[in-house]
Design a protein around this motif. Sequence first.
Motif, PDB file in Angstrom:
ATOM      1  N   SER A 175       0.780  -1.209  -0.313  1.00  0.00           N
ATOM      2  CA  SER A 175       0.469   0.269   0.040  1.00  0.00           C
ATOM      3  C   SER A 175       0.930   0.979   0.181  1.00  0.00           C
ATOM      4  O   SER A 175       0.299   2.137   0.251  1.00  0.00           O
ATOM      5  N   GLY A 176       2.073   1.031  -0.106  1.00  0.00           N
ATOM      6  CA  GLY A 176       3.623   2.203   0.077  1.00  0.00           C
ATOM      7  C   GLY A 176       2.943   3.855  -0.358  1.00  0.00           C
ATOM      8  O   GLY A 176       2.738   4.470   0.552  1.00  0.00           O
ATOM      9  N   ASN A 177       2.080   4.176  -1.738  1.00  0.00           N
ATOM     10  CA  ASN A 177       1.810   5.630  -1.616  1.00  0.00           C
ATOM     11  C   ASN A 177       0.846   5.885  -0.617  1.00  0.00           C
ATOM     12  O   ASN A 177       0.343   6.623  -0.236  1.00  0.00           O
ATOM     13  N   ALA A 178      -0.369   4.914  -0.482  1.00  0.00           N
ATOM     14  CA  ALA A 178      -1.363   5.630   0.328  1.00  0.00           C
ATOM     15  C   ALA A 178      -1.171   5.673   1.551  1.00  0.00           C
ATOM     16  O   ALA A 178      -2.033   6.157   2.757  1.00  0.00           O
ATOM     17  N   LYS A 179       0.425   5.163   2.377  1.00  0.00           N
ATOM     18  CA  LYS A 179       0.432   5.566   3.558  1.00  0.00           C
ATOM     19  C   LYS A 179       2.048   5.896   3.727  1.00  0.00           C
ATOM     20  O   LYS A 179       2.338   6.162   5.135  1.00  0.00           O
ATOM     21  N   SER A 180       1.786   6.998   2.683  1.00  0.00           N
ATOM     22  CA  SER A 180       3.373   7.621   2.286  1.00  0.00           C
ATOM     23  C   SER A 180       3.077   9.251   4.105  1.00  0.00           C
ATOM     24  O   SER A 180       1.690   9.690   3.355  1.00  0.00           O
ATOM     25  N   TYR A 181       4.066   9.932   3.892  1.00  0.00           N
ATOM     26  CA  TYR A 181       3.969  11.032   4.667  1.00  0.00           C
ATOM     27  C   TYR A 181       3.345  11.776   3.174  1.00  0.00           C
ATOM     28  O   TYR A 181       4.393  11.911   1.834  1.00  0.00           O
ATOM     29  N   ALA A 212       0.260  10.757 -13.643  1.00  0.00           N
ATOM     30  CA  ALA A 212      -1.392  11.009 -12.669  1.00  0.00           C
ATOM     31  C   ALA A 212      -1.888   9.695 -12.143  1.00  0.00           C
ATOM     32  O   ALA A 212      -2.636   9.827 -11.220  1.00  0.00           O
ATOM     33  N   SER A 213      -0.874   8.912 -12.824  1.00  0.00           N
ATOM     34  CA  SER A 213      -0.985   7.835 -12.074  1.00  0.00           C
ATOM     35  C   SER A 213      -0.746   6.883 -10.799  1.00  0.00           C
ATOM     36  O   SER A 213      -1.131   6.150  -9.994  1.00  0.00           O
ATOM     37  N   THR A 214       0.305   7.999 -10.137  1.00  0.00           N
ATOM     38  CA  THR A 214       0.941   7.909  -9.057  1.00  0.00           C
ATOM     39  C   THR A 214      -0.074   7.651  -7.552  1.00  0.00           C
ATOM     40  O   THR A 214      -1.149   8.854  -7.503  1.00  0.00           O
ATOM     41  N   LEU A 215      -0.344   7.324  -7.027  1.00  0.00           N
ATOM     42  CA  LEU A 215      -1.235   6.985  -5.879  1.00  0.00           C
ATOM     43  C   LEU A 215      -0.933   8.284  -4.610  1.00  0.00           C
ATOM     44  O   LEU A 215      -0.251   8.668  -4.846  1.00  0.00           O
ATOM     45  N   GLN A 216      -1.793   8.981  -4.674  1.00  0.00           N
ATOM     46  CA  GLN A 216      -1.824  10.217  -3.253  1.00  0.00           C
ATOM     47  C   GLN A 216      -1.713   8.878  -1.601  1.00  0.00           C
ATOM     48  O   GLN A 216      -2.479   7.978  -1.550  1.00  0.00           O
ATOM     49  N   THR A 217      -1.363   9.641  -0.763  1.00  0.00           N
ATOM     50  CA  THR A 217      -1.392   9.496   0.969  1.00  0.00           C
ATOM     51  C   THR A 217      -2.796   9.346   0.959  1.00  0.00           C
ATOM     52  O   THR A 217      -3.821   9.744   0.058  1.00  0.00           O
ATOM     53  N   ARG A 218      -3.368   8.866   2.216  1.00  0.00           N
ATOM     54  CA  ARG A 218      -4.217   8.639   2.745  1.00  0.00           C
ATOM     55  C   ARG A 218      -4.639   8.585   4.284  1.00  0.00           C
ATOM     56  O   ARG A 218      -5.843   8.347   4.602  1.00  0.00           O
ATOM     57  N   ILE A 219      -3.128   9.445   4.909  1.00  0.00           N
ATOM     58  CA  ILE A 219      -3.188   8.801   5.548  1.00  0.00           C
ATOM     59  C   ILE A 219      -4.435  10.279   6.889  1.00  0.00           C
ATOM     60  O   ILE A 219      -4.672  11.035   6.101  1.00  0.00           O
ATOM     61  N   VAL A 220      -3.947  10.006   7.710  1.00  0.00           N
ATOM     62  CA  VAL A 220      -4.944  10.975   9.160  1.00  0.00           C
ATOM     63  C   VAL A 220      -3.450  11.058   9.765  1.00  0.00           C
ATOM     64  O   VAL A 220      -2.663  10.357  10.539  1.00  0.00           O
ATOM     65  N   ALA A 221      -3.310  12.381  10.091  1.00  0.00           N
ATOM     66  CA  ALA A 221      -1.926  12.812  10.810  1.00  0.00           C
ATOM     67  C   ALA A 221      -2.205  14.020  11.683  1.00  0.00           C
ATOM     68  O   ALA A 221      -3.062  14.896  11.094  1.00  0.00           O
ATOM     69  N   MET A 222      -1.387  14.626  12.355  1.00  0.00           N
ATOM     70  CA  MET A 222      -0.558  16.172  13.265  1.00  0.00           C
ATOM     71  C   MET A 222      -0.180  16.145  12.591  1.00  0.00           C
ATOM     72  O   MET A 222       0.863  16.257  12.734  1.00  0.00           O
TER      73      MET A 222
END
Length: 118
Positions: free
Chosen positions: A73-79, A100-110
Amino acid sequence: MSNFGLRTWDENANLSMDTGTFTYQVIWRGVIDFSGAVPSYTISIPGFNPANCVFTIIPTRAQDVQSSETDGSGNAKSYPYVIPSVGQVVVLPKNPSSSASTLQTRIVAMGYAIRYST
């Protein structure tokens, strides 16, 4: 030497940071939430200057931390990608030079903006 604080050393065992030698102040903190369709954050931070400030992001959910380098899940969990400038920080869900095809992060962070001085 003080009885409290934080000390870090580099790979050559040289002291690289000692909170006993400078002061710091959190000047902004807030939630950075890319779990939905947020395209980016532009955060106005009075007093922020990359010359004497840092912006850091710390995940708040265990599911947002990669279990290993082989975690698929690399990019979805990236900073997120951070662009600091005087008075503001822009936080993007992926590197602006990514395709454009690179997945973006999906994290929730402070997010924290910290000013320091010696």
